[in-house]
Design an enzyme around this catalytic site. Structure first.
Site, PDB file in Angstrom:
ATOM      1  N   LYS A  52       0.845  -1.200   0.000  1.00 45.65           N
ATOM      2  CA  LYS A  52       0.000   0.000   0.000  1.00 45.65           C
ATOM      3  C   LYS A  52       0.879   1.248   0.000  1.00 45.65           C
ATOM      4  CE  LYS A  52      -3.851  -2.446   2.013  1.00 45.65           C
ATOM      5  NZ  LYS A  52      -4.542  -2.952   3.214  1.00 45.65           N
ATOM      6  N   GLN A  96      -4.737  -2.052   9.429  1.00 46.26           N
ATOM      7  CA  GLN A  96      -4.585  -3.337   8.747  1.00 46.26           C
ATOM      8  C   GLN A  96      -5.192  -4.453   9.597  1.00 46.26           C
ATOM      9  OE1 GLN A  96      -3.284  -3.545   5.573  1.00 46.26           O
ATOM     10  NE2 GLN A  96      -3.911  -5.667   5.651  1.00 46.26           N
ATOM     11  N   ASP A 119     -11.064   2.629   4.021  1.00 50.14           N
ATOM     12  CA  ASP A 119     -11.409   1.215   3.806  1.00 50.14           C
ATOM     13  C   ASP A 119     -12.921   1.057   3.588  1.00 50.14           C
ATOM     14  OD1 ASP A 119      -9.515  -0.840   3.723  1.00 50.14           O
ATOM     15  OD2 ASP A 119      -9.091  -0.675   5.867  1.00 50.14           O
TER      16      ASP A 119
HETATM   17  N1  GUN Z   1      -6.817  -7.183   5.574  1.00 53.97           N
HETATM   18  C1  GUN Z   1      -7.103  -7.877   4.431  1.00 53.97           C
HETATM   19  N2  GUN Z   1      -7.689  -7.076   3.536  1.00 53.97           N
HETATM   20  C2  GUN Z   1      -7.786  -5.847   4.112  1.00 53.97           C
HETATM   21  C3  GUN Z   1      -8.282  -4.599   3.665  1.00 53.97           C
HETATM   22  O1  GUN Z   1      -8.800  -4.435   2.550  1.00 53.97           O
HETATM   23  N3  GUN Z   1      -8.181  -3.578   4.548  1.00 53.97           N
HETATM   24  C4  GUN Z   1      -7.645  -3.733   5.784  1.00 53.97           C
HETATM   25  N4  GUN Z   1      -7.612  -2.676   6.578  1.00 53.97           N
HETATM   26  N5  GUN Z   1      -7.165  -4.873   6.224  1.00 53.97           N
HETATM   27  C5  GUN Z   1      -7.230  -5.927   5.380  1.00 53.97           C
END
Ligand code: GUN
Length: 280
Positions: A52, A96, A119
């Site tokens: 990211k 995350q 998100d």
């Molecule tokens: N863990 C797996 N996929 C995601 C996501 O799209 N966002 C977040 N914050 N954690 C994740």
């Protein structure tokens, strides 16, 4: 032989457009800024967080990773979220997942300022999505819809089957397909005769986390097949769909890797830009 929906190439095109918009923001003195909060040492989460950050850098979005120890308390994490909420230089906050077991994920997500929840996981955003008023939509479902739209096939009136009912993929993507006037069925681990149901789908979205579970018996001739699964098997990344078995039957199919994955991150960049522009 199906047409491969190239998520990587589509992402590249969208990211170029995002970069131009970020440049415009910067010319007006606005530097879009994402804060990624990573708790603990989960290897997959570390890779996601790094990817990211890398993607942000490519389009000129500023990002920082707030790295916390595995034993960080829920209260400590909440206080960090409150601080990020109040920091006017930060436009997006992403915690995350998964979090360590001693932390209540729902409480943490609910604490993120709505306007910074890039998100789209906050229950208020889920509610807005339900009502067709979404501003920050969850990234993976948003990316899936874009991939389906890339096929230029009509969604309206089509049978869509979504396998998987998670809050972050299955449920929201089903709502989005419904808003595009598909006839939507959500299937899950308790669904009876799944192959019979799935093989009625013009659009089949699979998000179950079972490597190569979906073979040609689950797929209608000519269907659009979107594979959300990504599991590491003997060092290789494998989807929920048995690609080689299905590719002759489906009309369109996403590969793993290089399908949904890059689109999820691209939609995160797009949401960060939306949040920075204060459109919400
Ligand atoms: N863990 C797996 N996929 C995601 C996501 O799209 N966002 C977040 N914050 N954690 C994740």
């Amino acid at each position: 032989m199906s047409i491969i929906i190239d998520g990587k190439a589509i992402s590249k095109r969208i990211r170029e457009s995002i970069k131009r918009k970020v440049d415009e923001c910067k010319m007006n003195g606005l530097i879009p800024n994402l804060s990624v909060v990573l708790v603990g040492e989960d290897p997959a989460s570390k890779v996601y967080a790094r990817n990211k950050q890398k993607a942000c850098k490519e389009v000129g979005i500023k990002s920082t990773v707030v790295k916390l120890e595995e034993n960080t308390s829920e209260q400590e994490l909440l206080e960090i979220i409150y601080r990020l909420n109040q920091d006017n230089t930060i436009h997006g906050i992403l915690v995350q997942l998964p979090l360590p077991n001693h932390i209540d994920e729902k409480r943490i997500i609910n604490a993120i300022d709505l306007s910074k929840d890039v998100d789209g996981f906050h229950p208020m955003h889920s509610g807005m999505l339900m009502n067709g008023q979404a501003i920050l939509e969850p990234c993976t479902p948003k990316g899936i819809i874009r991939l389906i739209e890339e096929t230029k096939q009509n969604i309206e009136g089509k049978n869509a089957v979504v396998i998987g009912r998670s809050n972050i993929v299955g449920k929201p993507v089903a709502i989005m397909l419904l808003q595009k006037n598909a006839t939507v069925t959500i299937a899950h681990s308790r669904t009876e005769n799944l192959a019979k149901l799935a093989s009625t789908a013009d659009i089949l979205v699979v998000a179950i986390g079972k490597p190569r579970f979906i073979d040609r018996n689950y797929v209608k001739e000519g269907a659009i097949v979107i594979d959300v699964g990504i599991t590491s098997v003997n060092g290789a990344l494998v989807g929920d769909v048995d690609f080689d078995d299905v590719k002759e039957k489906a009309g369109y199919i996403t590969p793993v890797p290089g399908g949904v994955g890059p689109m999820t991150i691209t939609m995160l960049l797009e949401n960060t830009l939306i949040a920075a522009k204060g459109a919400i």
